[in-house]
Write an enzyme that holds these catalytic residues in place. Sequence first.
Site, mmCIF file in Angstrom:
data_model
loop_
_atom_site.group_PDB
_atom_site.id
_atom_site.type_symbol
_atom_site.label_atom_id
_atom_site.label_comp_id
_atom_site.label_asym_id
_atom_site.label_seq_id
_atom_site.Cartn_x
_atom_site.Cartn_y
_atom_site.Cartn_z
ATOM 1 N N LYS A 1 -28.745 115.369 8.472
ATOM 2 C CA LYS A 1 -28.937 116.326 7.373
ATOM 3 C C LYS A 1 -28.799 117.748 7.905
ATOM 4 O O LYS A 1 -29.301 118.051 8.991
ATOM 5 C CB LYS A 1 -30.318 116.104 6.761
ATOM 6 C CG LYS A 1 -30.633 116.951 5.544
ATOM 7 C CD LYS A 1 -32.028 116.619 5.001
ATOM 8 C CE LYS A 1 -32.378 117.432 3.775
ATOM 9 N NZ LYS A 1 -33.727 117.102 3.248
ATOM 10 N N SER B 1 -33.960 115.756 -1.648
ATOM 11 C CA SER B 1 -32.963 116.703 -1.214
ATOM 12 C C SER B 1 -32.014 116.166 -0.151
ATOM 13 O O SER B 1 -30.956 116.765 0.097
ATOM 14 C CB SER B 1 -33.643 117.950 -0.643
ATOM 15 O OG SER B 1 -34.394 117.597 0.515
ATOM 16 N N SER C 1 -37.988 113.432 -0.380
ATOM 17 C CA SER C 1 -36.557 113.666 -0.170
ATOM 18 C C SER C 1 -35.828 112.645 0.681
ATOM 19 O O SER C 1 -34.611 112.728 0.794
ATOM 20 C CB SER C 1 -36.335 115.038 0.441
ATOM 21 O OG SER C 1 -36.333 115.991 -0.560
HETATM 22 N N1 GLN Z 1 -38.074 117.152 -4.678
HETATM 23 C C1 GLN Z 1 -39.163 117.769 -3.983
HETATM 24 C C2 GLN Z 1 -39.006 119.264 -3.985
HETATM 25 O O1 GLN Z 1 -38.065 119.728 -4.552
HETATM 26 C C3 GLN Z 1 -39.246 117.240 -2.588
HETATM 27 C C4 GLN Z 1 -38.227 117.829 -1.703
HETATM 28 C C5 GLN Z 1 -38.315 117.300 -0.315
HETATM 29 O O2 GLN Z 1 -38.933 116.279 -0.052
HETATM 30 N N2 GLN Z 1 -37.728 118.051 0.587
HETATM 31 O O3 GLN Z 1 -39.808 119.973 -3.456
#
Ligand code: GLN
Length: 488
Positions: free
Chosen positions: A65, A140, A164
């Site tokens: 990532k 994400s 995420s």
């Molecule tokens: N969807 C969550 C957010 O937008 C979690 C994101 C993540 O785990 N990086 O904060």
Amino acid sequence: MDSKGSVDLFEEKVERYIGAIDAFEDYNIITGFDREQVRQRAREIRSKLETGSAGPLAGMVVAVKDVLCERGKKVTCSSETLRNFESVYTATSVQRLLDKDALLIARTNMDEFAMGSSTENSIFGPAKNPVNPEYVTGGSSGGSAAAVAADLCDVALGSDTGGSIRQPAAYCGVVGLKPSYGRVSRYGLVAFASSFDCVGPFAKTVEDAAMILQHLAGYDPMDQSSSQAPVPDYLSEIRSKKHLKIGIPGEYFAEGLDPEIRFAVEEQLRALEKEGHTLHPITLPHTNYAIATYYILATAEASSNLARYDGIRYGHRADADEMERRLKEGIDDRPTADIYSAGDSPLIRLYKQSRTEGFGDEVKRRILLGTYVLSKGYYDAYYGKAQRVRRLIQNDFSNAFREVDVIASPTAPTTAFKIGEKTQMKPMEMYLNDIYTISANLAGICGISVPLGTHSNGLPMGIQFQAASMHETDLLHAAKASESLGRS
Ligand code: GLN
């Protein structure tokens, strides 16, 4: 891998992945890829394999990532502000895989600074789901999930701050593991919310996820929150069978859950019961507060972490001369001109302009919210209170894990949604997607999403297991038992 045949297979596989990366180019899964470097590294690994000096991950092809630092490579976090940022060091998690001779093939798309649930907030464009490109990958870490699902690599690394890794794994039909907080070093992971962030693997099988975790896990003096707890031998542990007490939280099967996903999870649980595991209704009474608590605490931490992108030390810098010229001539007609206040010095104007140009809307929304909840007049009412609720959520899990080994639930309330469906003025709907995954990060426990067949809409579904902090072995046992039922 020691025979000549398997060495050839390795190079063939690398070439296949290179071809697949090209074929999927318009899916916006990959953000950085240098085929000649990859081939060069493959040759190095090949010669190590031939001489028998290769590490235990030789043969493994890994995507990373774009939030984890790799020395000499662009680390963009899918943000304009880091579009041209090159890291001078390598994250511990990445380094540990490199040291064992894994091949790093490409860097993957993500929501900007890991904020989002769809991988649409990205300067590289929305990542498309390999199962159906009209749909999001989840986020994400959507690029990493999609890279594994589209067969562009064997495994991928992601980060999970509120779901995420697990949610995109469910949306793309792969395994995604979020380790306990502190189990894997955060050194070299670009910070979003430091008391939540975790690095973990995506894989095609639970065993592959366990194998990668094996090499990622363990104390790192470069990360003060890294745990000193010994690392079990996950692979050999999960090869023996264990009967688990599986908790089923009523709160996770309530309103908003797609009925087909509910049915699939319940059916899976009944099948696990037939295998000798036992099912126990449990309660996590503060579940309803998890999203609000997370969005106060995580944005507070983000607003502080992202303060470093000022255009001076880090990040995109606006063209100062051009700014001052426009101001002097009174021709500043840019939409951002109204961010200046009368008393702003040129330096403050430069910060404002650079950050305005560098960050996308979602990141700005989080910085504003986070700054607000930390401000003098509201700190106690929001931040202080959210910290206390975080403790209550942690207590819910401690109480539950006195009764059960793992907690089972859906990973997400729905399957993947259409690209664009939730980006237009619907941030709350996007936030609600994390309802089943976010609590694990508030509590610091571990969680995994395992594929659970296909919905009638043709998209993958996932089942999530959660286990107590540092109990990844139980998590992997449950995941493997679920996988063995063959519904993936
Ligand atoms: N969807 C969550 C957010 O937008 C979690 C994101 C993540 O785990 N990086 O904060």
